[in-house]
Design an enzyme around this catalytic site. Structure first.
Site, mmCIF file in Angstrom:
data_model
loop_
_atom_site.group_PDB
_atom_site.id
_atom_site.type_symbol
_atom_site.label_atom_id
_atom_site.label_comp_id
_atom_site.label_asym_id
_atom_site.label_seq_id
_atom_site.Cartn_x
_atom_site.Cartn_y
_atom_site.Cartn_z
ATOM 1 N N ASP A 77 -1.331 -1.618 -3.917
ATOM 2 C CA ASP A 77 -2.712 -1.648 -3.419
ATOM 3 C C ASP A 77 -3.223 -0.201 -3.288
ATOM 4 O OD1 ASP A 77 -5.011 -2.788 -2.333
ATOM 5 O OD2 ASP A 77 -4.207 -2.819 -0.282
ATOM 6 N N ASP A 137 -5.822 -8.188 4.591
ATOM 7 C CA ASP A 137 -4.800 -7.391 5.280
ATOM 8 C C ASP A 137 -5.047 -7.376 6.792
ATOM 9 O OD1 ASP A 137 -2.888 -5.575 6.056
ATOM 10 O OD2 ASP A 137 -3.893 -3.825 5.245
ATOM 11 N N ARG A 156 13.192 -10.326 18.804
ATOM 12 C CA ARG A 156 13.259 -11.470 17.888
ATOM 13 C C ARG A 156 12.461 -12.653 18.413
ATOM 14 N NH1 ARG A 156 19.656 -11.182 17.387
ATOM 15 N NH2 ARG A 156 19.241 -11.191 19.608
ATOM 16 N N SER A 187 0.853 -1.195 0.000
ATOM 17 C CA SER A 187 0.000 0.000 0.000
ATOM 18 C C SER A 187 0.888 1.245 0.000
ATOM 19 C CB SER A 187 -0.891 0.010 1.248
ATOM 20 O OG SER A 187 -0.079 0.167 2.394
HETATM 21 P P1 13P Z 1 -9.300 -6.171 4.936
HETATM 22 O O1 13P Z 1 -9.277 -4.910 5.742
HETATM 23 O O2 13P Z 1 -10.606 -6.886 5.048
HETATM 24 O O3 13P Z 1 -8.170 -7.059 5.237
HETATM 25 O O4 13P Z 1 -9.170 -5.750 3.393
HETATM 26 C C1 13P Z 1 -7.924 -5.379 2.869
HETATM 27 C C2 13P Z 1 -8.023 -4.836 1.510
HETATM 28 O O5 13P Z 1 -9.012 -4.941 0.828
HETATM 29 C C3 13P Z 1 -6.808 -4.169 0.993
HETATM 30 O O6 13P Z 1 -7.009 -3.586 -0.243
#
Ligand code: 13P
Length: 316
Positions: A81, A255, A280, A48
């Site tokens: 993304d 995500d 770790r 992202s």
């Molecule tokens: P979630 O928040 O459901 O994991 O979706 C992530 C998403 O669509 C990223 O583009």
């Protein structure tokens, strides 16, 4: 091996969906690759804009290239993304990303088409696939928050026109999911009739489902029992992944669930080992647990065991 999402979708269409998992740090990268190799699944690695800014976009590139060497059997796409136009161009020109998402879904229809078309031209000239979005999902995705009253589901007729005119390689549709951990206030309602109608109008065209985390209740309970304060979180029933895949959904974005695994592991670890300050130690637990989580999602998506066939298809 880095391939385009288009190549992955050609193999997956109508049979299974690729898990599209967001990464931000080295532990996530390790867990993701391990989980996908463990379950012999091709996948989409998502980055992202927030992840690119978190450390520095070059760290992510370095880690992914290292993972590609450490796990030479892996087959995956590197995908931006929710990109804006500028970030899409940066990724296309980097020569590293094999796929970008241009998210102009909050613009009016004609403007969304015009922006997507510009990105498609540049991307295709560089061998990069493009995902676009039509309709508006609710919830919180990094710095973008969409209120419930602004949500609108994708219109199948408009989707068909959009695909034809914008020339994108896949389309993210709003079918009732939302980003984040708080997806449904009432009963869960996914509008499969929308994907069915789009599939009928544009057969063979790959669709994408965002906001697909399942927000496991056991995970939420464990986080809260270890000092967390997450109330009323709910997600998508993961048994819906495969039926969606059979209707042409080739990519399912997950995500939030990964963040929940991270939160649970670290909260429990430090609760149970208050004397520890070696990061770790929980990091090692997280890598293993995240790998197992990824393998479990790949199972539900139907992508388990597809790696061999995908490699053969790509080499032929
Ligand atoms: P979630 O928040 O459901 O994991 O979706 C992530 C998403 O669509 C990223 O583009």
């Amino acid at each position: 091996m880095i391939v385009t999402t288009k190549q992955l979708f050609e193999h997956a269409y109508g049979k299974y969906a690729l898990g599209a998992y967001n990464i931000n740090n080295a532990e996530q990268v390790m867990g993701l690759f391990r989980g996908c190799i463990q379950s012999e699944a091709p996948f989409v690695l998502q980055i992202s804009r927030g992840a690119r800014a978190y450390t520095d976009k070059r760290f992510l590139e370095g880690m992914i290239l290292a993972a590609d060497e450490v796990f030479p059997d892996s087959v995956f796409a590197v995908h931006l993304d929710h990109g804006d136009e500028e970030t899409c161009y940066d990724c296309i020109e980097s020569g590293f990303y094999s796929s970008v998402m241009i998210d102009a879904s909050f613009y009016p229809f004609e403007e969304n088409i015009a922006i997507t078309k510009r990105v498609v031209e540049r991307a295709h000239a560089n061998g990069v696939s493009v995902e676009a979005e039509l309709g508006q999902l609710g919830g919180v995705e990094e710095d973008i928050s969409v209120a419930e009253d602004q949500v609108h589901l994708t219109e199948p007729e408009q989707a068909a026109e959009f695909i034809e005119r914008a020339g994108c390689d896949s389309l993210a549709c709003a079918i009732g999911t939302s980003h984040g951990a708080f997806k449904f206030s009432g009963s869960q309602s996914l509008h499969f009739e929308i994907i069915e109608a789009i599939q009928e109008l544009v057969p063979g065209f790959p669709l994408v489902m965002h906001g697909s985390s399942s927000v496991p209740q056991e995970e939420i309970e464990r986080i809260n029992a270890a000092g967390g304060g997450i109330k009323g979180a709910r997600g998508v029933d993961p048994k819906q992944y495969l039926p969606a895949a059979k209707l042409g959904v080739c990519k399912i974005n997950i995500d939030t669930d990964g963040r929940l695994v991270w939160t649970r592991v670290h909260r429990e670890y430090f609760r149970d080992h208050p004397e520890v300050f070696d990061f770790r130690k929980p990091g090692t637990v997280f890598i293993e647990e995240y790998a197992n989580f990824i393998a479990s999602r790949n199972e539900l998506l139907g992508s388990v065991g597809q790696l061999g066939e995908v490699r053969t298809a790509l080499n032929s």
